[in-house]
Design a protein around this motif. Structure first.
Motif, PDB file in Angstrom:
ATOM      1  N   GLN A 127       0.909  -1.102  -0.035  1.00  0.00           N
ATOM      2  CA  GLN A 127      -0.097  -0.078  -0.053  1.00  0.00           C
ATOM      3  C   GLN A 127       0.877   1.409   0.058  1.00  0.00           C
ATOM      4  O   GLN A 127       0.598   2.346  -0.607  1.00  0.00           O
ATOM      5  CB  GLN A 127      -1.116   0.001   1.197  1.00  0.00           C
ATOM      6  CG  GLN A 127      -2.055  -1.006   1.148  1.00  0.00           C
ATOM      7  CD  GLN A 127      -2.915  -1.001   2.454  1.00  0.00           C
ATOM      8  OE1 GLN A 127      -2.216  -0.976   3.421  1.00  0.00           O
ATOM      9  NE2 GLN A 127      -4.220  -1.505   2.089  1.00  0.00           N
ATOM     10  N   THR A 128       2.232   1.106   0.551  1.00  0.00           N
ATOM     11  CA  THR A 128       3.004   2.548   0.789  1.00  0.00           C
ATOM     12  C   THR A 128       3.422   2.645  -0.542  1.00  0.00           C
ATOM     13  O   THR A 128       3.357   4.002  -1.070  1.00  0.00           O
ATOM     14  CB  THR A 128       4.064   1.970   1.744  1.00  0.00           C
ATOM     15  OG1 THR A 128       3.369   1.803   2.902  1.00  0.00           O
ATOM     16  CG2 THR A 128       4.892   3.198   1.678  1.00  0.00           C
ATOM     17  N   ILE A 129       3.786   1.509  -1.441  1.00  0.00           N
ATOM     18  CA  ILE A 129       4.301   1.823  -2.529  1.00  0.00           C
ATOM     19  C   ILE A 129       3.418   2.276  -3.694  1.00  0.00           C
ATOM     20  O   ILE A 129       3.507   3.191  -4.431  1.00  0.00           O
ATOM     21  CB  ILE A 129       5.105   0.702  -3.149  1.00  0.00           C
ATOM     22  CG1 ILE A 129       6.201   0.178  -2.229  1.00  0.00           C
ATOM     23  CG2 ILE A 129       5.545   0.673  -4.812  1.00  0.00           C
ATOM     24  CD1 ILE A 129       7.090   1.083  -2.080  1.00  0.00           C
ATOM     25  N   PHE A 130       2.343   1.639  -3.736  1.00  0.00           N
ATOM     26  CA  PHE A 130       1.110   1.886  -4.789  1.00  0.00           C
ATOM     27  C   PHE A 130       0.185   3.013  -4.603  1.00  0.00           C
ATOM     28  O   PHE A 130      -0.339   3.659  -5.478  1.00  0.00           O
ATOM     29  CB  PHE A 130       0.276   0.692  -5.147  1.00  0.00           C
ATOM     30  CG  PHE A 130       1.083  -0.249  -5.945  1.00  0.00           C
ATOM     31  CD1 PHE A 130       1.292  -0.267  -7.325  1.00  0.00           C
ATOM     32  CD2 PHE A 130       1.740  -1.267  -5.303  1.00  0.00           C
ATOM     33  CE1 PHE A 130       1.989  -1.282  -8.015  1.00  0.00           C
ATOM     34  CE2 PHE A 130       2.651  -2.145  -5.821  1.00  0.00           C
ATOM     35  CZ  PHE A 130       2.599  -2.160  -7.229  1.00  0.00           C
ATOM     36  N   HIS A 131       0.109   3.415  -3.113  1.00  0.00           N
ATOM     37  CA  HIS A 131      -0.854   4.357  -2.896  1.00  0.00           C
ATOM     38  C   HIS A 131      -0.339   5.895  -2.555  1.00  0.00           C
ATOM     39  O   HIS A 131      -0.563   6.736  -2.803  1.00  0.00           O
ATOM     40  CB  HIS A 131      -1.656   4.126  -1.618  1.00  0.00           C
ATOM     41  CG  HIS A 131      -2.593   3.080  -2.014  1.00  0.00           C
ATOM     42  ND1 HIS A 131      -3.616   2.495  -0.778  1.00  0.00           N
ATOM     43  CD2 HIS A 131      -2.995   2.449  -2.877  1.00  0.00           C
ATOM     44  CE1 HIS A 131      -4.190   1.555  -1.237  1.00  0.00           C
ATOM     45  NE2 HIS A 131      -3.842   1.400  -2.491  1.00  0.00           N
ATOM     46  N   HIS A 132       0.873   5.504  -2.394  1.00  0.00           N
ATOM     47  CA  HIS A 132       1.754   7.258  -1.902  1.00  0.00           C
ATOM     48  C   HIS A 132       3.126   7.271  -2.839  1.00  0.00           C
ATOM     49  O   HIS A 132       3.096   8.358  -3.606  1.00  0.00           O
ATOM     50  CB  HIS A 132       2.411   6.964  -0.562  1.00  0.00           C
ATOM     51  CG  HIS A 132       1.119   6.772   0.441  1.00  0.00           C
ATOM     52  ND1 HIS A 132       0.244   7.751   1.018  1.00  0.00           N
ATOM     53  CD2 HIS A 132       0.861   5.586   1.169  1.00  0.00           C
ATOM     54  CE1 HIS A 132      -0.738   7.310   1.646  1.00  0.00           C
ATOM     55  NE2 HIS A 132      -0.485   6.074   1.724  1.00  0.00           N
ATOM     56  N   VAL A 133       4.058   6.202  -2.846  1.00  0.00           N
ATOM     57  CA  VAL A 133       5.429   6.531  -3.631  1.00  0.00           C
ATOM     58  C   VAL A 133       4.805   6.866  -5.073  1.00  0.00           C
ATOM     59  O   VAL A 133       5.645   7.544  -5.898  1.00  0.00           O
ATOM     60  CB  VAL A 133       6.283   5.404  -3.131  1.00  0.00           C
ATOM     61  CG1 VAL A 133       7.459   5.684  -3.964  1.00  0.00           C
ATOM     62  CG2 VAL A 133       6.407   5.416  -1.596  1.00  0.00           C
ATOM     63  N   LEU A 134       4.327   5.525  -5.658  1.00  0.00           N
ATOM     64  CA  LEU A 134       4.082   5.696  -7.188  1.00  0.00           C
ATOM     65  C   LEU A 134       3.404   6.817  -7.731  1.00  0.00           C
ATOM     66  O   LEU A 134       3.967   7.466  -8.828  1.00  0.00           O
ATOM     67  CB  LEU A 134       3.452   4.307  -7.411  1.00  0.00           C
ATOM     68  CG  LEU A 134       3.496   3.956  -9.066  1.00  0.00           C
ATOM     69  CD1 LEU A 134       4.776   4.011  -9.432  1.00  0.00           C
ATOM     70  CD2 LEU A 134       2.861   2.675  -9.167  1.00  0.00           C
ATOM     71  N   PRO A 135       2.388   7.232  -7.009  1.00  0.00           N
ATOM     72  CA  PRO A 135       1.791   8.397  -7.531  1.00  0.00           C
ATOM     73  C   PRO A 135       2.676   9.596  -7.589  1.00  0.00           C
ATOM     74  O   PRO A 135       2.590  10.494  -8.678  1.00  0.00           O
ATOM     75  CB  PRO A 135       0.310   8.681  -6.605  1.00  0.00           C
ATOM     76  CG  PRO A 135       0.328   7.344  -5.969  1.00  0.00           C
ATOM     77  CD  PRO A 135       1.743   6.546  -6.040  1.00  0.00           C
ATOM     78  N   LEU A 136       3.412   9.675  -6.353  1.00  0.00           N
ATOM     79  CA  LEU A 136       4.367  10.814  -6.454  1.00  0.00           C
ATOM     80  C   LEU A 136       5.656  10.862  -7.388  1.00  0.00           C
ATOM     81  O   LEU A 136       5.878  11.781  -7.984  1.00  0.00           O
ATOM     82  CB  LEU A 136       5.017  10.990  -5.021  1.00  0.00           C
ATOM     83  CG  LEU A 136       3.961  11.396  -3.778  1.00  0.00           C
ATOM     84  CD1 LEU A 136       4.666  11.415  -2.466  1.00  0.00           C
ATOM     85  CD2 LEU A 136       3.218  12.809  -4.082  1.00  0.00           C
ATOM     86  N   ALA A 137       5.791   9.580  -7.751  1.00  0.00           N
ATOM     87  CA  ALA A 137       7.044   9.419  -8.617  1.00  0.00           C
ATOM     88  C   ALA A 137       6.382   9.398 -10.073  1.00  0.00           C
ATOM     89  O   ALA A 137       7.281   9.286 -11.249  1.00  0.00           O
ATOM     90  CB  ALA A 137       7.688   7.902  -8.313  1.00  0.00           C
ATOM     91  N   MET A 138       5.056   9.474 -10.296  1.00  0.00           N
ATOM     92  CA  MET A 138       4.520   9.219 -11.593  1.00  0.00           C
ATOM     93  C   MET A 138       5.072  10.214 -12.765  1.00  0.00           C
ATOM     94  O   MET A 138       5.351   9.847 -14.067  1.00  0.00           O
ATOM     95  CB  MET A 138       2.895   9.240 -11.580  1.00  0.00           C
ATOM     96  CG  MET A 138       2.329   8.671 -13.125  1.00  0.00           C
ATOM     97  SD  MET A 138       2.867   7.142 -13.409  1.00  0.00           S
ATOM     98  CE  MET A 138       2.314   6.248 -12.193  1.00  0.00           C
ATOM     99  N   PRO A 139       5.196  11.651 -12.739  1.00  0.00           N
ATOM    100  CA  PRO A 139       5.576  12.532 -13.338  1.00  0.00           C
ATOM    101  C   PRO A 139       7.220  12.239 -13.911  1.00  0.00           C
ATOM    102  O   PRO A 139       7.063  12.216 -14.958  1.00  0.00           O
ATOM    103  CB  PRO A 139       5.873  13.940 -12.639  1.00  0.00           C
ATOM    104  CG  PRO A 139       4.832  13.514 -11.450  1.00  0.00           C
ATOM    105  CD  PRO A 139       4.893  12.184 -10.952  1.00  0.00           C
ATOM    106  N   GLY A 140       8.128  11.716 -13.184  1.00  0.00           N
ATOM    107  CA  GLY A 140       9.444  11.336 -13.414  1.00  0.00           C
ATOM    108  C   GLY A 140       9.305   9.989 -14.294  1.00  0.00           C
ATOM    109  O   GLY A 140       9.601   9.984 -15.459  1.00  0.00           O
ATOM    110  N   ILE A 141       8.450   9.095 -13.976  1.00  0.00           N
ATOM    111  CA  ILE A 141       8.197   7.681 -14.856  1.00  0.00           C
ATOM    112  C   ILE A 141       7.604   8.310 -16.285  1.00  0.00           C
ATOM    113  O   ILE A 141       7.993   7.506 -17.309  1.00  0.00           O
ATOM    114  CB  ILE A 141       7.111   6.852 -14.108  1.00  0.00           C
ATOM    115  CG1 ILE A 141       7.727   6.579 -12.691  1.00  0.00           C
ATOM    116  CG2 ILE A 141       6.737   5.791 -14.886  1.00  0.00           C
ATOM    117  CD1 ILE A 141       6.770   5.761 -11.824  1.00  0.00           C
TER     118      ILE A 141
END
Length: 440
Positions: A337-351
């Motif tokens: 949940q930490t990865i997919f609900h918090h970290v991944l959305p914040l990293a999505m612009p760079g991705i």
């Protein structure tokens, strides 16, 4: 006992402030030189870029204009279906002598003597041979045209097109150019009558491959490139993101993961032609996939793009502060949940930025596609990724090898189209980064 001579110590007579001022002046002079070097380097880079773009644009902007000739075509039944067999034999309309219709229209428009065959040949040579297929398709689609006289806009032959655009020096001797003096006179006569004129060349976007420059376009190449980019996007993005999340968030730090990271970084620097060899060996020779298919090209470009997406995604994940993870875990969220609900959305612009840059890189690749056979002469649009097709950079490569002067114009025009796509893709990456980027 001899006394050792003490070393002579030179005492500077300059005041300390003077020495400090000299040091400051030298430091400032070094900074000015470094700034001048940087400005010079940027100026040279911009100069070379300006020369490149101006050369391409000056040679290729005329490719978006096409000379056309509009003539009243009389669809005579004696020429198209003299035995009235079209009801029982549809092939009659396919094999009719349509160039005769063009010749008859030119005879009436120019007031020519039908018995003078050399003049008739020069006149009909002003019309592109693609007019035969154009008239045939019109009659096959609507047989009621037989017996009618309809104005038809046809493409001018490549040399007439170049001459009307001013790309051929008509002041040189007639024997040293492909446009005859009589054709130049007819060209001026038709232009004065409003029959011959320039218009926007939609065919460069809709036509397929052709041995005639005036009938050649990048339509098939655009569809092939679209298929390949969709395949790359569907495969490379989820695989690259999943691999990055595992390596960055879940994989243990040991020799195996270090080896994987080193290999990923090395794969990003491998020449693209190596990926073409890999695709030829695995997808075509081993798996038996069809040559010249966009599916194989998409697989090869996916392998080439994956390292770029993985590296960009890992950098985006690293940029998310550890406090985000700690806060989520402290509130009871699981690791997933930490990865997919918090970290991944914040990293999505760079991705997304890394993905778009990877797609732009793949769009401009030529070498791997040449090795898997995407240099086929494809006229018809591919209906699926399994059908033969080509790509935009490969089409540019093939046109660059053609000797005709008009293909030089087409080559530069296709380069302009490719550059426009690349500019918009990179601009999209910049806008996404600025729109969604968060500074910590």
């Amino acid at each position: 006992m001899t006394e050792l001579a003490s070393p002579t110590v030179k005492v500077s007579t300059r005041p300390a402030e003077t020495r400090r001022d000299i040091g400051i002046k030298r430091r400032y002079a070094a900074e000015r030189r470094f700034r001048a070097y940087g400005i010079t380097a940027i100026t040279l880079g911009l100069l070379f870029l300006a020369i490149l773009i101006s050369t391409v644009v000056s040679n290729g902007y005329t490719a978006f204009l096409q000379t056309t000739i509009t003539l009243p075509i009389e669809f005579t039944e004696k020429v198209i279906d003299p035995k009235n067999e079209r009801a029982t034999d549809p092939k009659t309309l396919m094999t009719a002598n349509y160039p005769v219709l063009v010749r008859n229209a030119l005879v009436k428009q120019l007031g020519l003597d039908p018995t003078k065959r050399p003049l008739l040949k020069q006149a009909t040579d002003m019309i592109s041979p693609s007019a035969r297929m154009q008239l045939r398709n019109m009659v096959v689609a609507d047989p009621s045209l037989i017996g009618q006289t309809v104005p038809v806009t046809m493409l001018a032959e490549a040399n007439i097109d170049s001459a009307f655009k001013g790309q051929i020096d008509l002041s040189v001797d007639e024997g040293r150019r492909r446009v005859k003096d009589q054709q130049v006179a007819w060209m001026n006569q038709l232009a004065d009558a409003g029959v011959l004129k320039k218009s926007f060349n939609t065919g460069i976007f809709t036509f397929g491959a052709s041995s005639r420059p005036e009938a050649a376009g990048v339509g098939v190449a655009l569809v092939g490139s679209l298929y390949m980019m969709l395949i790359v996007l569907v495969l490379a993005l989820p695989i690259g993101v999943a691999a990055s999340i595992y390596l960055e968030e879940f994989a243990p730090k040991n020799r195996l993961t270090d080896l994987i990271e080193v290999n990923i970084n090395n794969l990003a620097a491998v020449p693209s032609i190596v990926y073409g060899l890999l695709g030829l060996a695995v997808f075509i020779n081993f798996a038996g996939m069809p040559r010249s298919a966009a599916l194989v090209g998409g697989f090869v470009l996916t392998l080439m793009t994956l390292p770029t997406i993985i590296i960009a995604t890992r950098a985006a994940l690293k940029a998310v502060p550890p406090s985000i993870r700690s806060a989520a875990l402290g509130l009871g969220a699981s690791r997933m949940q930490t990865i997919f609900h918090h970290v991944l959305p914040l990293a999505m612009p760079g991705i997304l930025t890394g993905t778009i840059i990877g797609l732009a890189h793949a769009l401009g690749e030529t070498a791997p596609l040449l090795l898997i056979g995407m240099v086929a002469f494809v006229v018809d649009f591919p209906g699926s990724p399994l059908e033969p097709s080509t790509a935009l950079p490969v089409q540019i490569y093939m046109w660059a090898n053609e000797p005709e002067r008009a293909f030089v114009e087409r080559t530069s025009g296709a380069i302009i189209i490719l550059l426009i796509f690349l500019v918009f893709m990179n601009l999209g990456a910049i806008l996404l980064r600025r729109r969604f980027e968060r500074r910590w």
